[in-house]
Design an enzyme around this catalytic site. Sequence first.
Site, short mmCIF file in Angstrom:
data_model
loop_
_atom_site.label_atom_id
_atom_site.label_comp_id
_atom_site.label_asym_id
_atom_site.label_seq_id
_atom_site.Cartn_x
_atom_site.Cartn_y
_atom_site.Cartn_z
N ASP A 289 -11.56 -8.76 -5.45
CA ASP A 289 -11.48 -8.90 -3.99
C ASP A 289 -12.75 -8.40 -3.34
OD1 ASP A 289 -11.41 -6.15 -3.13
OD2 ASP A 289 -9.23 -6.11 -3.23
N SER B 199 0.83 -1.21 0.00
CA SER B 199 0.00 0.00 0.00
C SER B 199 0.86 1.26 0.00
CB SER B 199 -0.87 -0.01 1.26
OG SER B 199 -1.45 1.26 1.47
N ARG C 197 -8.52 -8.92 4.62
CA ARG C 197 -8.52 -8.99 6.09
C ARG C 197 -7.95 -10.28 6.67
NH1 ARG C 197 -13.45 -6.02 4.98
NH2 ARG C 197 -13.59 -4.05 6.13
N HIS D 78 -13.57 -2.37 -1.91
CA HIS D 78 -12.67 -2.02 -0.82
C HIS D 78 -13.08 -2.73 0.47
CE1 HIS D 78 -9.50 1.22 -0.20
NE2 HIS D 78 -9.66 0.83 1.04
N THR E 175 -5.66 2.67 -6.91
CA THR E 175 -6.96 2.54 -6.23
C THR E 175 -7.80 3.79 -6.50
OG1 THR E 175 -5.96 1.15 -4.57
CG2 THR E 175 -8.05 2.19 -3.98
N TYR F 229 -2.08 5.33 -4.03
CA TYR F 229 -3.09 6.35 -3.76
C TYR F 229 -2.56 7.57 -4.47
CZ TYR F 229 -6.07 3.81 -0.56
OH TYR F 229 -6.96 2.92 -0.04
N LYS G 179 -8.03 -0.43 -9.38
CA LYS G 179 -8.71 -1.16 -8.30
C LYS G 179 -9.92 -0.38 -7.81
CE LYS G 179 -7.69 -3.13 -3.70
NZ LYS G 179 -8.19 -2.19 -2.70
C1 LIG Z 1 -7.38 -2.24 7.26
C2 LIG Z 1 -7.50 -2.13 5.77
C3 LIG Z 1 -6.68 -1.23 5.11
C4 LIG Z 1 -6.76 -1.16 3.73
N1 LIG Z 1 -5.88 -0.33 3.08
C5 LIG Z 1 -5.90 -0.28 1.73
C6 LIG Z 1 -4.95 0.49 1.04
O1 LIG Z 1 -4.08 1.10 1.62
N2 LIG Z 1 -5.03 0.53 -0.30
C7 LIG Z 1 -6.01 -0.16 -1.01
O2 LIG Z 1 -6.05 -0.08 -2.22
N3 LIG Z 1 -6.91 -0.92 -0.36
C8 LIG Z 1 -6.85 -1.01 0.98
N4 LIG Z 1 -7.73 -1.82 1.62
C9 LIG Z 1 -8.69 -2.63 0.85
C10 LIG Z 1 -8.08 -3.99 0.45
O3 LIG Z 1 -7.09 -3.84 -0.52
C11 LIG Z 1 -9.15 -4.92 -0.11
O4 LIG Z 1 -9.81 -4.28 -1.17
C12 LIG Z 1 -10.17 -5.35 0.95
O5 LIG Z 1 -9.51 -5.66 2.15
C13 LIG Z 1 -10.97 -6.54 0.46
O6 LIG Z 1 -11.99 -6.83 1.37
P1 LIG Z 1 -11.89 -8.03 2.44
O7 LIG Z 1 -10.69 -7.78 3.26
O8 LIG Z 1 -13.14 -7.91 3.23
O9 LIG Z 1 -11.81 -9.29 1.65
C14 LIG Z 1 -7.68 -1.94 3.01
C15 LIG Z 1 -8.49 -2.85 3.69
C16 LIG Z 1 -8.39 -2.96 5.06
C17 LIG Z 1 -9.25 -3.99 5.75
C1 LIG Z 2 -8.13 15.84 9.63
C2 LIG Z 2 -8.86 14.56 9.31
C3 LIG Z 2 -9.05 14.34 7.87
C4 LIG Z 2 -9.30 12.91 7.54
C5 LIG Z 2 -8.73 12.61 6.20
C6 LIG Z 2 -7.83 11.45 6.29
C7 LIG Z 2 -6.99 11.31 5.05
C8 LIG Z 2 -6.03 10.19 5.17
C9 LIG Z 2 -6.66 8.95 4.72
C10 LIG Z 2 -5.68 7.84 4.57
C11 LIG Z 2 -6.50 6.71 4.16
C12 LIG Z 2 -5.68 5.48 3.93
C13 LIG Z 2 -6.67 4.48 3.75
C14 LIG Z 2 -6.23 3.10 3.97
C15 LIG Z 2 -7.37 2.33 3.46
O1 LIG Z 2 -7.47 2.12 2.28
C16 LIG Z 2 -8.43 1.88 4.34
O2 LIG Z 2 -9.38 1.26 3.82
O3 LIG Z 2 -8.40 2.12 5.54
#
Ligand SMILES: Cc1cc2nc3c(=O)[nH]c(=O)nc-3n(C[C@H](O)[C@H](O)[C@H](O)COP(=O)(O)O)c2cc1C
Ligand SMILES: CCCCCCCCCCCCCCC(=O)C(=O)O
Length: 386
Positions: free
Chosen positions: A315, A128, A339, A284, A178, A152, A260
């Site tokens: 996913d 990520s 997850r 997501h 993404t 991102y 994605k």
């Molecule tokens: C804690 C958490 C953080 C995530 N962070 C990202 C991320 O940084 N970038 C991204 O493209 N997707 C992120 N995702 C989404 C995952 O890539 C994926 O799409 C998702 O976990 C799939 O759903 P599932 O875990 O329920 O199977 C995140 C998901 C979780 C649970």
């Molecule tokens: C001052 C508060 C503003 C909130 C905006 C937050 C922006 C940062 C967000 C980072 C998100 C990274 C996400 C990781 C992810 O994909 C996920 O599902 O969690």
Amino acid sequence: MGKHWADFQYEIYLNGMSGAVPRLPTDLTRLEELTEQRLGPGPVGYVAGSAGDGSTARANRAALERRRIVPRMLRDVHERDLSVEVLGRSLPAPLALAPVGVLSIMHPEGETAAARAAAAQGVPFILSSASSTPMEQVAEAMGDAERWFQLYWPKDPEVARSFLGRARAAGYSVLVVTLDTPLLSWRPRDLDQAYLPFLRGVGTANYFSDPAFQAGLAKPVHEDLDAAVLHFVGLFSDPAKTWPDLAFLREHWDGPIVLKGVLHPDDARLAADAGMDGVVVSNHGGRQVAGAIGAADALPEVVEAVGDRLTVLFDSGVRTGDDVFKALALGARAVLLGRPYVYGLGLEGQAGVEHVIRCLLAELDLTLALSGHAGCGTVTAADLVV
Ligand SMILES: Cc1cc2nc3c(=O)[nH]c(=O)nc-3n(C[C@H](O)[C@H](O)[C@H](O)COP(=O)(O)O)c2cc1C
Ligand SMILES: CCCCCCCCCCCCCCC(=O)C(=O)O
């Protein structure tokens, strides 16, 4: 001949003859509860939580569970090979670890431990942008193993350019962009705890280590963390981006690009028209649009629209080997696991992630065999009923 994933079953039973049982459950749906008991509600709430009341996460499970496999008999399945070609790479199984941000909240070795586990099992690791460890350090921990970088897409084009250059130099081969997180959604579990690790400077390592990012700061990160965090919040994403902007990525990345977060067939067609190489059908994990379509319900129409032009990955909701089978039957080339591997990481670090990968693929191998398939390529929609 590919890896014999189902051998993990024999290994477990044989170990049992001398009294040993697996340290973690082999039913991966049990991991969330166990992780919450051991790690407490803050970090686990962030991982397990979803948008709104959680209806999209439930829809993901329902869309997979509603579809049922109709096994076929008396087909020679004694030798099996789960390997697949994905984006010009040969993978030992139709699986990659999904990009998940800020893994250090689950385990001190965070992304590095997960990446090592993926490398040990031969599965691609998708790092990520919101990693707790800079992309170069994660790459170093992986040797030559297959790694992809998730972008991102930052508002500042210099930071975007810099990320792409760093990722390429560090050996990341596929760019996963993404699209579904131009803004963070309404996430009650995090809001109720006022918990967002990035605001504490965790999960921002790629940014804080980036020369183009640092150029936008008045003081070094270690002298003014709050200013660095606010700078990150300001440039993390750009909700003004539209389809023609993809030309920038095509110009600055010479490998495969996968978008994605695609759920609509017309968006998949736009991706193909923009010269992209693939899409991930994903909501997501139900973390962005509450009330959205279950991802597996969106998959068939996307495959129908672009399956002959793009690599379609999937996913959101994958928890078992039979879920992977169903995604393949609906037309996905491979799935991303989210997850469950994060819970494995929280419970046992690298070993926990390896346990999760091995369980999932052993179960997939056995599901294929027991349904009459010696590999992934013969699985089709005819193997399912709704
Ligand atoms: C804690 C958490 C953080 C995530 N962070 C990202 C991320 O940084 N970038 C991204 O493209 N997707 C992120 N995702 C989404 C995952 O890539 C994926 O799409 C998702 O976990 C799939 O759903 P599932 O875990 O329920 O199977 C995140 C998901 C979780 C649970
Ligand atoms: C001052 C508060 C503003 C909130 C905006 C937050 C922006 C940062 C967000 C980072 C998100 C990274 C996400 C990781 C992810 O994909 C996920 O599902 O969690």
